[in-house]
Design a protein around this motif. Sequence first.
Motif, PDB file in Angstrom:
ATOM      1  N   SER A 494     -15.363 -63.874 -14.139  1.00 32.59           N
ATOM      2  CA  SER A 494     -14.506 -64.094 -15.308  1.00 32.59           C
ATOM      3  C   SER A 494     -15.221 -63.718 -16.595  1.00 32.59           C
ATOM      4  CB  SER A 494     -14.070 -65.557 -15.371  1.00 32.59           C
ATOM      5  OG  SER A 494     -15.200 -66.407 -15.478  1.00 32.59           O
ATOM      6  N   ALA A 500      -9.185 -62.081 -22.470  1.00 31.35           N
ATOM      7  CA  ALA A 500      -9.104 -61.502 -21.130  1.00 31.35           C
ATOM      8  C   ALA A 500      -9.273 -59.993 -21.268  1.00 31.35           C
ATOM      9  CB  ALA A 500      -7.769 -61.831 -20.488  1.00 31.35           C
ATOM     10  N   ARG A 504      -9.295 -61.022 -15.823  1.00 36.78           N
ATOM     11  CA  ARG A 504      -8.333 -62.122 -15.744  1.00 36.78           C
ATOM     12  C   ARG A 504      -7.181 -61.796 -16.702  1.00 36.78           C
ATOM     13  NH1 ARG A 504     -11.806 -62.954 -12.588  1.00 36.78           N
ATOM     14  NH2 ARG A 504     -12.770 -64.911 -11.903  1.00 36.78           N
ATOM     15  N   SER A 505      -6.418 -60.765 -16.384  1.00 26.48           N
ATOM     16  CA  SER A 505      -5.416 -60.240 -17.318  1.00 26.48           C
ATOM     17  C   SER A 505      -4.012 -60.288 -16.726  1.00 26.48           C
ATOM     18  CB  SER A 505      -5.746 -58.785 -17.695  1.00 26.48           C
ATOM     19  OG  SER A 505      -6.919 -58.699 -18.472  1.00 26.48           O
ATOM     20  N   SER A 614      -4.043 -62.691 -21.702  1.00 24.65           N
ATOM     21  CA  SER A 614      -4.873 -63.512 -20.830  1.00 24.65           C
ATOM     22  C   SER A 614      -4.063 -64.110 -19.687  1.00 24.65           C
ATOM     23  CB  SER A 614      -5.551 -64.618 -21.639  1.00 24.65           C
ATOM     24  OG  SER A 614      -4.591 -65.392 -22.327  1.00 24.65           O
ATOM     25  N   ILE A 623      -7.830 -69.589 -19.705  1.00 21.24           N
ATOM     26  CA  ILE A 623      -7.794 -68.479 -18.752  1.00 21.24           C
ATOM     27  C   ILE A 623      -8.191 -68.989 -17.360  1.00 21.24           C
ATOM     28  CG2 ILE A 623      -8.796 -66.235 -18.189  1.00 21.24           C
ATOM     29  CD1 ILE A 623      -9.295 -65.842 -21.179  1.00 21.24           C
TER      30      ILE A 623
END
Length: 780
Positions: A494, A500, A504-505, A614, A623
């Motif tokens: 991460s 992000a 982690r998008s 995010s 997130i």
Amino acid sequence: MRSPLLLALLAGSQALRRPVALGLVKYAHNACCCVVDATTGRLLFAGEKERLTRVKNDGGCVGDLVRHALQACHRTPEDVVSVIANDHHRAVQETEAAAVRASRLGISSLMDPVDVLDPFNKWDMQREMSHHRAHALGAVATFGPTERGLVICMDGMGDRAKRFRGADAAHVRDSLKECVHVLNSVPTEWKDVPDTARECETVYREDRGSLTPIFKRWCHTQPENDLLNAYGDWFASPLDSLGAGYSHASHLIFGDWNACGKVMGLAPWGSTENHYDAGWGSATRTSWASSVPKLDDRPTIFKGAVWPSEGEAGLSLDREAMTGILAAAASKVGSVAFPVKNLWKTGDPQRACAAVLAQAVQADLEAVALQFVEKARHEVPHVSRMILCGGVALNSVLNGKIEGMFPDIDVKVPPAPGDEGCALGCAVAALDKVPDFSRVLPRAGAEPDPPDEALDHFGEWLDIEYEDDNNLIEKCAAMVAEEHTIVFWFDGRSEFGPRALGHRSIIAPATRGDSVDFINDVVKGREDFRPLAPAVLAEEAHQWFEGECRASPFMSRVWVLTEEAAARVPACAHVDRTARPQTVGEDETDVARYRRLIRGVFRKIGVPIVLNTSFNTKPGEPIVETCRGAVASFLAAAARGAGAWDLVLAFPGILVRPRACPIDDEGRFEDASESFPARRHERWEVRETWNDDGASQILYVRDLDEALEDAERTGRGTHVFLDELEGRIYGLCDGGSSAADIASSILDELDEDESEEVTREDVYLRLARLWRRTLIRLMV
């Protein structure tokens, strides 16, 4: 004398030891831990407590976080050779001593003494570091040392002056005798700065990683134990820092001093000349945006110079100007009353006035901050690099304008410019020289476990496809290019910091303006006025944005889209045609998969841009960190209904879709006799509450899906039952009765009047609702 055998054993034990240095931010908000190899200077881990507890900006003790970090690095407490910590509110040692005293006296404390005394939280070897120095040193390590540079820290508040002198001094701190000092607005000598004053803005000269403070502005503040004042805002008068002033506007508008990002996003709506219509924000446009008044004259919030030259007035912050701006705006939209804080919740006229205030505080911040940065550059003219850090460096609009002022030097903003970044500085302070973390950051969290366990845990709700990863990336690119799919993208470690950046998008078509409305409303459940950001292939950025378009890998500055680009990628265009891009370069190997997806979109439709936000979908959620958290968050979004959009979750080599509920929208359930609904959680309770609409039954689940999630504080285990019937159905889901039997039991229990209103399909529809929210298993 020691025997040769003993000496050999000792040497062997030392050889097995893998020493690490810990940097900690604890007790204040944004608690964080960084782990650095004490021998090589390599960054092994950087992560925030919020990612584990699921409480946004979580603070307090860090024992569980340090356990997690050391485990991720394959280290033990015996490997730790240095612990340096920071809490800019109060000395760490004081906080810990107070908790111990409270425990001995049997009185209540803000923190559980057991958590404070946890050996992973309280270390005998612990030292402390001053706040701005931790910010600056962590920022330099993020990019590596340079021959001659500037580091500018603009903050809400740092440490008190007493932390730099005498018995209360931090172990690692700035040397301030040769530094220029300003107290609020008046130049002064270091000896005349009172112990209670706090550092607010600091300028460092960097020489190959060595930091020398050349300017520091201090501000008077409220007494140490006073949390509130006349403004109802503990982060307020008389603390007149740039960050505190902006935070006070956030407090007035949103009731939260830490919602400054919302203020920045709201500001362009406050200028009646800037309402470019990109096809999103429809609820805002049809409600309060059309009522935003234009003020021909208004009070000024920030006045004077942060670093005044001789004869120049120093900076002052006029909080009354904020209420004056609101009053002036209100006079143009009708009779409007304002609460002490959180005017956003009061109505559309107040929101129109709030936009005017947001625009004013942003404009005034830019005016004084740009002058300050220019002054700092003038004082140290021959620099190759300028780094911005501290909470104000999260203001990407300001960062973009600072970059535009200095085309001849490299302007950098770290991925974690806020207080979490101080943990980096604390870890680095133990090393002989400042390392270069640029090849590690920002993706420095723990390596996640494979997703197999998470997929098995939620298997009933998922359709899972395993395929070659190259094919998966091409498939995702095609879905985004075809403008009907939102991709939840989970890849490796991460990101460290609030953005992000491809691991982690949530990725969506930039070419559909209504994708912003769908993500804001359905996926994230947040305010309609807030923009989303683009990710763009670095080599193509100059074709789509005005200006030079230097690398911006951390989404840390705002640029202006060209008119043609804004029309082509409306989802990226704010109402002033600005966007906060992430440039994705060919040399960024840790986001190679993400870059290939964007390139795939580019090949198919000629647009090298995707929308990137995010990966978090639950209210107030940070997130996602783990695979299980990612699946839970994905299913929470799917439960709200995707409408015309398809939602997919992508792990490397695995594509996941939400499974259709076996109960259709009409309440038909063909497998009702073979389904044995069972509650998914063991720790739960139902409470009844009353409001103006009558009684409601609320379910509180305590054992959520992530081991350290704090259900009491996140509230994400809370479910309001549709009605009493749904609550009764949930109580019957014990895995021993079929869905058909549950429906029969419910109908048999109802009296004649009720039975005319409730049908078997009504029961099944409520079972479907509970299932979609992953509260029950149907186990068909």
